[in-house]
Design a protein around this motif. Structure first.
Motif, short mmCIF file in Angstrom:
data_model
loop_
_atom_site.label_atom_id
_atom_site.label_comp_id
_atom_site.label_asym_id
_atom_site.label_seq_id
_atom_site.Cartn_x
_atom_site.Cartn_y
_atom_site.Cartn_z
N UNK B 320 0.82 -1.21 0.00
CA UNK B 320 0.00 0.00 0.00
C UNK B 320 0.85 1.26 0.00
N UNK B 321 0.43 2.25 -0.76
CA UNK B 321 1.01 3.59 -0.70
C UNK B 321 -0.10 4.57 -0.38
N UNK B 322 0.20 5.57 0.43
CA UNK B 322 -0.77 6.59 0.82
C UNK B 322 -0.31 7.94 0.29
N UNK B 332 -4.98 5.60 8.19
CA UNK B 332 -5.04 4.41 7.34
C UNK B 332 -3.75 3.59 7.48
N UNK B 333 -2.64 4.29 7.54
CA UNK B 333 -1.35 3.60 7.72
C UNK B 333 -1.38 2.79 9.01
N UNK B 334 -1.83 3.43 10.10
CA UNK B 334 -1.80 2.78 11.42
C UNK B 334 -2.79 1.61 11.47
N UNK B 335 -3.97 1.79 10.88
CA UNK B 335 -4.96 0.71 10.88
C UNK B 335 -4.46 -0.49 10.08
N UNK B 336 -3.86 -0.22 8.92
CA UNK B 336 -3.35 -1.31 8.09
C UNK B 336 -2.23 -2.05 8.82
N UNK B 344 4.21 0.99 2.34
CA UNK B 344 5.62 1.27 2.07
C UNK B 344 5.93 2.76 2.20
N UNK B 345 5.01 3.61 1.72
CA UNK B 345 5.34 5.03 1.57
C UNK B 345 4.13 5.91 1.85
N UNK B 404 -3.44 2.29 -3.76
CA UNK B 404 -3.03 3.66 -3.51
C UNK B 404 -4.19 4.35 -2.78
N UNK B 405 -3.95 4.66 -1.50
CA UNK B 405 -5.01 5.32 -0.70
C UNK B 405 -4.77 6.82 -0.74
N UNK B 406 -5.75 7.58 -1.19
CA UNK B 406 -5.56 9.02 -1.36
C UNK B 406 -6.52 9.81 -0.47
#
Lengths: 101, 985
Positions: B320-322, B332-336, B344-345, B404-406
């Protein structure tokens, strides 16, 4: 959809009413003496204000009586409802002709 | 069953799905597994399905972008046959066992779509291309092809098989949105005794608390939600409505809502609510980011990724990239990470990211690229990589990903407020439009008001609820606010997007395939006002109405034209918020319930006579075919019967208005063009009524029953209109006249006995009154009894024959009709219908208002000018008759017409040109208004209106009827018995 305060039945949905155009339009007392311009004024010319409009409404699916509203044409706020043939308290005195004897 | 179709991308535990209730559904013909509680979108993601549909114009592969009603990409067709529903947004389709769903806008399949050619030739199809191309040889050459390829879903061709209900509701407080703020406010108001309606578009309450990692009072937030929902459910004065979207606010706070049925016989229920106050706790919608290639499957809103992960237990991605311009995407990063999915980024447009966030990333081994943006994406059927650059355009390399989470910030759901004429202002801090001036009776709380921080939202909701209760009902106990003991990263510190304006292929509207290049084109062509821009590019005009893109699109428009977003403004928000099925608006008023079917009191008698009915507002016999006759034969036979022997006609629907009072005659004298005052009791007169413009609005016979008592006959379909008109003049203009008007149409049945033998037939019915020609001449009336029934007997004729109209109480209609038929047997009486009556009256040149007259016809036009002019007193419309235009000799006047070929059928509407062998183009000289074959004269006849017609008797005219041409002669409109001998019998 407006919620209209019928003076006889209380506030009802607009669906129950029929709009009757501007109020306090004086029918010339002697139509045969009215000029074409005066007659046209009576038939066709209306104030069309941006603001308080004094207008006629009929409670078709209710008491079937005509009455008047003072309604703001921009916000649709209804300032006053008053009986047909009387004057609004909220506005200037309107001159009215008489059609009967 | 292979693994790939059986929840392959599902987390082993967690989520609000019910794993004990597995479901199966079909997508594009393939069967998949899901669970109760899934949506179609969550189940597709859980099965690893990436490509859901094809974009509107370019047919590019698209996946699932959001988790809500704002979805612009995952648009599918559900159901089969007549129950098909096109263009459903997959995230809001609840998963049901046996659900069938298919991609749309693609052929032959979603994975191989020939429509992609448009994308490959995209330079030919910018915004508004259709205004500039497809003109030669004429656009009709291309029309068929364009219509076929345009559009998104397939419309249905059969009637809607479902049914829909409607409810009218009233309450003190309508709370729109059942998330944390709405729940708390509803609770406070409910406990204070207010009548509350709480509407929530999802199938359960709680809003974001159903998927955000929040603890209230030391327990996961859903616990608090359940407690509040239970208490609300127990309160009699609170109505909980899940699955109910508030679709629009109209004048005077009247609000529409659409409720979806669940296990109900009805599919949807349309609510009209009249609240005293509205509280909008509608939350906010996350926005996308604009960058090249921002539309691929596998690109999803950061909040949606959290919702699929936490609520539906979907493994949304593996690498995943945000990318973001605000803090909230970090959650989202923390939940994933918590669920073992590697991010990754993080690509952040902001140069300065808070220290706490940077530290947490660092702990998780996630790389942060500040002051950076995405320069491109790769992966046709699903994203595989992104390329990154700094804000000056220097390349920062390429990274692989499958998700890609935006996040481009949050736009408060202000739609309903805007419907109600609330105003908005652009807030620089949140880079969004926030509520500004509120109309009376509306409040906004929570993230819908731009408030950040769950604790702030709850406090604000409580405060508003207290104020509302005090305004409406009385004092209220402040509700106890739950303590936020664990919270998520809020959407603070939003930075403006940084767009590379050298790249045209960045999408600003995913649903309508509108790109940055289109925005530039619109500005170049001068469409710079936000409303022009919207319509030229079609931004925000698709089924999602720009929910995830409009905010950024308007910011882009501002940037391109050197204006602040606040100066650009927004386009007008209009109801409905989400699509409403037309069936829900129609409700039960379909089929037989569309309009009341009105039957004559003697209906069954007519049925027994084999009447063929037609709807004239009432179901009336057109004719009575006997022994295998055609309709035409029956009509001719009926006409001959009336002319030669006797016929009977059911005229019950004719309008009957009783006018009574000391001023009745004076009143009617001001209404009719005729002299009413001179009419004696026991007599009647044919009259015309005009409007103030001098135009004929009705004709009919009026009868004087006494000094103060009249009975007016009006056109049957017009009685309500005429009654209303009379009341209007009495109430508004002449309130001092002592008159009452009553509609007695349905109280009296009316049967016309007409023909040479009519008097003999009526004699056998034992009338109490003298009906000889001397005692009861034409246009006289008498009161008494006939066949023992109370009767008003009138000698009036529409057929032109000796005629008696017998009015008896309506409840006796059927038996009286049978009595007439029996009495008439020795005289060969025949029942006749409307069609025969129309032939009879046309032969006599009698008017049919609405056929022979229109919205311009004055009395003189139809031959009644002398009566209208001779009346000395004023009446409605009289003054208008003396206008110049009404004196014009070239006005169209009523004439009779006979085709030179006796058998030539004429049709109403055929245009008349004066002279033989005339050809258009020419200005019309008139037209045919009524036409029939006359069995009496054994030729075709017609009535029409012709310029200066009364002076043109004997002249030949050309009839232009479509492509046909034939000649007619102008004659008197009275074809039969012009001296009215028959009427004097």
């Amino acid at each position: 959809m407006l919620r209209i305060p019928c003076p006889y039945c209380g506030t009802r949905d607009q669906d129950e009413f029929k709009f009757g155009g501007e109020s306090h339009i004086a029918r010339p007392a002697q139509p045969e003496q009215a000029s074409d311009a005066e007659w046209a004024q009576y038939l066709f010319y209306r104030t069309n204000p941006k603001g308080i409009h004094y207008e006629r409404w009929l409670h078709s699916f209710g008491c079937r009586r005509w009455f008047n509203l003072a309604r703001d044409t921009v916000t649709h706020e209804i300032v006053e409802a008053y009986p047909m043939g009387s004057q609004p308290q909220s506005g200037p005195i309107q001159t009215e002709g008489h059609g009967d004897d | 069953m292979t693994d790939s179709r059986n929840n392959s991308a599902r987390l082993p535990d967690g989520g609000q799905i019910d794993r004990s209730r597995p479901l199966r559904f079909t997508f594009n013909g393939t069967s998949y597994a899901g669970f109760e509680g899934d949506t179609l979108a969550s189940a597709l993601l859980a099965n690893g399905v990436k490509v859901i549909g094809r974009s509107f114009k370019y047919h590019r592969p698209r996946g699932i972008f959001t988790a809500g009603e704002e979805e612009p990409c995952a648009l599918v067709e559900t159901g089969v046959g007549d129950a098909r529903v096109p263009t459903c947004r997959a995230p809001v389709v609840p998963l049901e066992d046996g659900l069938v769903a298919n991609s749309q806008n693609c052929w032959p399949s979603v994975n191989f779509d020939l429509g992609r050619l448009v994308d490959l030739t995209h330079g030919l199809w910018p915004a508004g291309f259709y205004n500039k191309t497809f003109k030669w040889p004429s656009w009709h050459t291309w029309e068929g092809l364009i219509r076929k390829s345009a559009g998104l879903g397939r419309p249905l061709t059969g009637p809607d098989p479902d049914y829909y209900e409607q409810v009218n509701a009233y309450c003190d407080l309508l709370v729109c949105g059942g998330g944390p703020a709405g729940l708390l406010a509803a609770l406070a108001a409910g406990r204070a005794g207010l009548r509350v309606i709480l509407a929530e578009q999802a199938d359960s309450f709680g809003g974001v608390l159903n998927w955000e990692d929040v603890d209230l009072d030391q327990a996961p937030a859903p616990t608090w939600v359940a407690g509040v929902a239970e208490e609300l459910g127990q309160l009699h004065n609170v109505l909980l409505l899940p699955r109910t979207t508030v679709t629009g606010i109209y004048d005077h706070l009247v609000t529409s809502m659409l409720q979806t049925g669940h296990g109900t016989a009805w599919r949807e229920c349309f609510w009209t609510v009249r609240p005293r106050h509205i509280l909008l706790t509608t939350g906010a919608i996350e926005q996308g980011l604009i960058f090249p290639g921002n539309d691929r499957p596998g690109i999803m809103l950061a909040g949606a990724a959290r919702q699929y992960l936490n609520r539906y237990a979907v493994r949304v991605g593996e690498q995943v990239i945000v990318s973001t311009n605000n803090d909230s995407a970090y959650q989202t990063v923390f939940d994933l990470a918590r669920r073992g999915i590697k991010v990754s980024t993080v690509i952040d447009v902001r140069r300065n990211v808070s220290e706490s966030l940077r530290n947490r990333l660092s702990e998780l081994g996630v790389y942060l690229l500040p002051a950076a943006r995405i320069s491109g994406t790769r992966g046709g059927k699903g994203i595989t990589a992104v390329t990154i650059e700094d804000l000056d355009g220097h390349d920062l390399g390429r990274r692989e990903c499958d998700l890609l989470a935006v996040s481009g910030g949050w736009a408060p759901r202000v739609h309903l407020l805007a419907h109600a004429r609330g105003s908005l202002r652009f807030d620089d801090a949140s880079q969004s439009f926030l509520p500004d001036r509120l109309p009376a009776g509306i409040s906004v709380a929570g993230s819908a008001n731009g408030t950040t921080g769950l604790d702030q939202c709850l406090a604000e909701a409580a405060e508003h609820a207290i104020r509302i209760c005090e305004t409406l009902g009385g004092p209220v106990d402040p509700p106890q606010l739950p303590k936020v003991t664990r919270s998520v990263v809020e959407a603070d510190l939003v930075a403006p997007m940084q767009i590379d304006s050298s790249q045209p292929r960045q999408w600003i509207d995913l649903a309508h395939d509108v790109t940055f290049g289109d925005a530039e084109l619109a500005v170049r062509e001068g469409y710079v006002s936000v409303e022009h821009f919207k319509r030229y590019t079609t931004t925000g005009m698709s089924v999602d109405q720009g929910k995830t893109g409009n905010l950024n699109a308007f910011i882009v428009l501002g940037a391109l034209t050197g204006r602040e977003p606040g100066e650009v403004g927004t386009t007008t928000f209009r109801p409905p918020y989400t699509p409403v099925t037309l069936g829900a608006i129609a409700g039960r008023n379909t089929g037989e319930f569309y309009a009341p079917r009105q039957y004559l009191p003697a209906h069954t008698s007519h049925q027994k006579l084999n009447a063929r009915f037609e709807d004239y507002g009432w179901q009336r016999p057109d004719c009575y075919p006997q022994d295998g006759e055609s309709d035409h034969e029956a009509i001719l036979r009926e006409v001959r019967s009336v002319r030669n022997q006797v016929g009977v006609f059911d005229n019950s629907p004719i309008g009957k208005l009783e006018v009574r009072g000391p001023d009745a005659a004076e009143f009617l004298n001001r209404v009719y063009i005729n002299n009413v005052l001179s009419l004696k009791t026991g007599h009647c007169r044919y009259g015309l009524m005009l409007n103030e413009n001098g135009v004929i609005i009705d004709d009919g016979v009026f009868i004087r029953l006494g000094d103060d008592h009249f009975l007016l006959n009006t056109t049957s379909a017009g009685v309500a209109r005429i009654h209303s008109m009379l009341e209007e003049w009495l109430q508004c203009e002449w309130p001092h006249l002592q008159v009452v008007v009553d509609d007695v149409t349905t109280q009296w049945a009316n049967f016309t006995v007409a023909g040479p033998a009519a008097r003999q037939v009526v004699e056998t019915l034992d009338p109490s009154m003298d009906i000889s020609a001397q005692a009861l001449p034409h246009m006289a009336c008498a009161i008494g009894t006939v066949a023992g029934l109370d009767t008003r007997l009138v000698r009036v004729s529409f057929s032109g024959e000796l005629s008696f109209e017998i009015n008896v109480p309506a409840r006796m209609a059927a038996s009286f009709f049978e009595t007439i038929l029996e009495a008439g047997k020795p005289f060969d009486i025949a029942p006749y219908g409307v069609e025969a009556l129309m032939v009879l009256r046309t032969e006599k040149g009698y008017l049919h208002v609405g056929s022979d007259t229109d919205g311009s016809s004055t009395p003189d036009d139809v031959g009644w000018g002398r009566v209208a002019r001779n009346k000395t007193t004023d009446y409605i419309g009289k003054r208008s008759l003396f206008r110049l235009a009404n004196q014009d000799l070239d006005r169209k006047q009523l004439v009779g017409l006979e085709p030179l070929d006796r058998q030539q059928a004429l049709r109403p509407g055929g245009h008349l040109l004066i002279g033989e062998n005339r050809e258009p183009p020419a200005e019309t000289d008139g037209w045919i208004t009524s036409a029939c074959f006359s069995p009496t004269l054994e030729r075709s006849i017609a009535l029409g209106v012709l310029k200066g017609g009364r002076e043109k008797t004997g002249e030949i005219l050309t009839v232009c009827d479509g492509a046909q041409r034939f000649s007619v002669k102008v004659v008197s409109p009275v074809f039969y018995d012009p001296s009215n001998m028959k009427l004097r019998e």
